[in-house]
Motif scaffolding. Structure first.
Motif, PDB file in Angstrom:
ATOM      1  N   SER A  87       0.839  -1.200   0.000  1.00  0.00           N
ATOM      2  CA  SER A  87       0.000   0.000   0.000  1.00  0.00           C
ATOM      3  C   SER A  87       0.875   1.251   0.000  1.00  0.00           C
ATOM      4  N   LEU A  88       0.253   2.372  -0.270  1.00  0.00           N
ATOM      5  CA  LEU A  88       0.977   3.640  -0.231  1.00  0.00           C
ATOM      6  C   LEU A  88       1.525   3.900   1.166  1.00  0.00           C
ATOM      7  N   ARG A  89       0.762   3.567   2.187  1.00  0.00           N
ATOM      8  CA  ARG A  89       1.227   3.778   3.557  1.00  0.00           C
ATOM      9  C   ARG A  89       2.404   2.863   3.892  1.00  0.00           C
ATOM     10  N   GLN A  90       2.388   1.637   3.378  1.00  0.00           N
ATOM     11  CA  GLN A  90       3.524   0.747   3.582  1.00  0.00           C
ATOM     12  C   GLN A  90       4.765   1.296   2.876  1.00  0.00           C
ATOM     13  N   ALA A  91       4.583   1.803   1.668  1.00  0.00           N
ATOM     14  CA  ALA A  91       5.702   2.397   0.934  1.00  0.00           C
ATOM     15  C   ALA A  91       6.230   3.619   1.680  1.00  0.00           C
ATOM     16  N   LEU A  92       5.325   4.424   2.254  1.00  0.00           N
ATOM     17  CA  LEU A  92       5.742   5.586   3.036  1.00  0.00           C
ATOM     18  C   LEU A  92       6.580   5.147   4.232  1.00  0.00           C
ATOM     19  N   ALA A  93       6.143   4.133   4.939  1.00  0.00           N
ATOM     20  CA  ALA A  93       6.903   3.639   6.090  1.00  0.00           C
ATOM     21  C   ALA A  93       8.284   3.148   5.645  1.00  0.00           C
ATOM     22  N   PHE A  94       8.339   2.440   4.513  1.00  0.00           N
ATOM     23  CA  PHE A  94       9.625   1.969   3.988  1.00  0.00           C
ATOM     24  C   PHE A  94      10.549   3.142   3.688  1.00  0.00           C
ATOM     25  N   VAL A  95      10.019   4.159   3.020  1.00  0.00           N
ATOM     26  CA  VAL A  95      10.837   5.319   2.660  1.00  0.00           C
ATOM     27  C   VAL A  95      11.313   6.051   3.914  1.00  0.00           C
ATOM     28  N   MET A  96      10.464   6.136   4.932  1.00  0.00           N
ATOM     29  CA  MET A  96      10.864   6.808   6.170  1.00  0.00           C
ATOM     30  C   MET A  96      11.991   6.041   6.878  1.00  0.00           C
ATOM     31  N   VAL A  97      11.903   4.711   6.887  1.00  0.00           N
ATOM     32  CA  VAL A  97      12.981   3.899   7.471  1.00  0.00           C
ATOM     33  C   VAL A  97      14.237   4.045   6.614  1.00  0.00           C
ATOM     34  N   ALA A  98      14.067   4.031   5.298  1.00  0.00           N
ATOM     35  CA  ALA A  98      15.213   4.172   4.390  1.00  0.00           C
ATOM     36  C   ALA A  98      15.908   5.514   4.589  1.00  0.00           C
ATOM     37  N   LEU A  99      15.130   6.587   4.699  1.00  0.00           N
ATOM     38  CA  LEU A  99      15.715   7.909   4.898  1.00  0.00           C
ATOM     39  C   LEU A  99      16.510   7.960   6.198  1.00  0.00           C
ATOM     40  N   ALA A 100      15.948   7.417   7.253  1.00  0.00           N
ATOM     41  CA  ALA A 100      16.667   7.399   8.536  1.00  0.00           C
ATOM     42  C   ALA A 100      17.955   6.582   8.414  1.00  0.00           C
ATOM     43  N   THR A 101      17.895   5.456   7.695  1.00  0.00           N
ATOM     44  CA  THR A 101      19.087   4.624   7.511  1.00  0.00           C
ATOM     45  C   THR A 101      20.152   5.381   6.724  1.00  0.00           C
ATOM     46  N   VAL A 102      19.754   6.034   5.641  1.00  0.00           N
ATOM     47  CA  VAL A 102      20.695   6.791   4.806  1.00  0.00           C
ATOM     48  C   VAL A 102      21.319   7.932   5.606  1.00  0.00           C
ATOM     49  N   GLN A 103      20.528   8.578   6.452  1.00  0.00           N
ATOM     50  CA  GLN A 103      21.023   9.690   7.257  1.00  0.00           C
ATOM     51  C   GLN A 103      21.719   9.226   8.532  1.00  0.00           C
ATOM     52  N   GLU A 104      21.803   7.909   8.714  1.00  0.00           N
ATOM     53  CA  GLU A 104      22.418   7.316   9.894  1.00  0.00           C
ATOM     54  C   GLU A 104      21.765   7.809  11.182  1.00  0.00           C
ATOM     55  N   ARG A 105      20.423   7.903  11.122  1.00  0.00           N
ATOM     56  CA  ARG A 105      19.637   8.258  12.299  1.00  0.00           C
ATOM     57  C   ARG A 105      18.868   7.021  12.733  1.00  0.00           C
ATOM     58  N   PRO A 131       1.455  -1.299  12.083  1.00  0.00           N
ATOM     59  CA  PRO A 131       1.890  -2.668  12.390  1.00  0.00           C
ATOM     60  C   PRO A 131       1.832  -3.589  11.165  1.00  0.00           C
ATOM     61  N   ARG A 132       0.779  -3.465  10.356  1.00  0.00           N
ATOM     62  CA  ARG A 132       0.689  -4.284   9.138  1.00  0.00           C
ATOM     63  C   ARG A 132       1.802  -3.918   8.155  1.00  0.00           C
ATOM     64  N   ALA A 133       2.075  -2.626   8.038  1.00  0.00           N
ATOM     65  CA  ALA A 133       3.132  -2.178   7.129  1.00  0.00           C
ATOM     66  C   ALA A 133       4.483  -2.744   7.562  1.00  0.00           C
ATOM     67  N   LEU A 134       4.765  -2.647   8.847  1.00  0.00           N
ATOM     68  CA  LEU A 134       6.046  -3.143   9.350  1.00  0.00           C
ATOM     69  C   LEU A 134       6.134  -4.660   9.227  1.00  0.00           C
ATOM     70  N   LEU A 135       5.057  -5.372   9.558  1.00  0.00           N
ATOM     71  CA  LEU A 135       5.069  -6.838   9.440  1.00  0.00           C
ATOM     72  C   LEU A 135       5.328  -7.270   8.004  1.00  0.00           C
TER      73      LEU A 135
END
Length: 175
Positions: A87-105, A131-135
């Protein structure tokens, strides 16, 4: 040419003023203006950048189209790489985790919910769907939990190697 949108995304709004001034000065130079016109004319078949008196007018005129084109390219690439029913919300959660990883946060599930804010009906964007997005992302081995470096009780989220590959392939569409 370094996009101010990329600088903003990488800095998470914390770019020092001197760096911002140098970037703005360069963007207003003749070299950047010529490069921008060339890039804009290559956005799609038949697209011609609007006539303009200078870089600030041109940037204001085409910024929405450029931002939407880049977003479309990124989302299309991400959709190709993510599981079929993402879903779009799952993709948003992925991008938010990715951004934090790239920024080393570090980012936690609760900080994702806070950062995503509220939708138009004043409900959390990642509310009950988080929770569904993360799972789904854990199941696909795109993200992982790691021990927080700042709080022993917390579990931070980061990309796995597979998640990093998904991100790298999606970002490659923006080059």
């Amino acid at each position: 040419m370094v996009s101010p949108f990329i600088i903003e995304a990488l800095s998470d709004g914390e770019t020092p003023a001197p760096l911002t001034k140098r970037i703005v000065d360069w963007l207003q130079s003749d070299e950047a203006f010529a490069g921008l016109l060339t890039s804009l004319n290559q956005l799609e078949d038949g697209y011609q950048a609007p006539l303009s008196d200078g870089p600030p007018d041109l940037i204001a005129a085409v910024r929405p189209a450029v931002m939407m084109r880049r977003t479309e390219a990124f989302l299309t690439a991400l959709a190709r790489e993510m599981p079929e029913r993402t879903s779009l919300r799952q993709a948003l959660a992925f991008v938010m985790v990715a951004l934090a990883t790239v920024q080393e946060r570090e980012v936690t599930a609760s900080s994702l919910q806070l950062k995503a804010a509220l939708d138009g009906k004043r409900r959390p964007i990642l509310g009950s769907s988080l929770p569904r997005a993360l799972l789904a992302m854990f199941d696909e081995k795109l993200i992982q939990e790691v021990r927080s470096k700042t709080d022993r009780r917390a579990k931070a989220l980061s990309l796995t190697d597979a998640g990093q590959k998904v991100l790298d392939r999606a970002l490659a569409t923006l080059d």
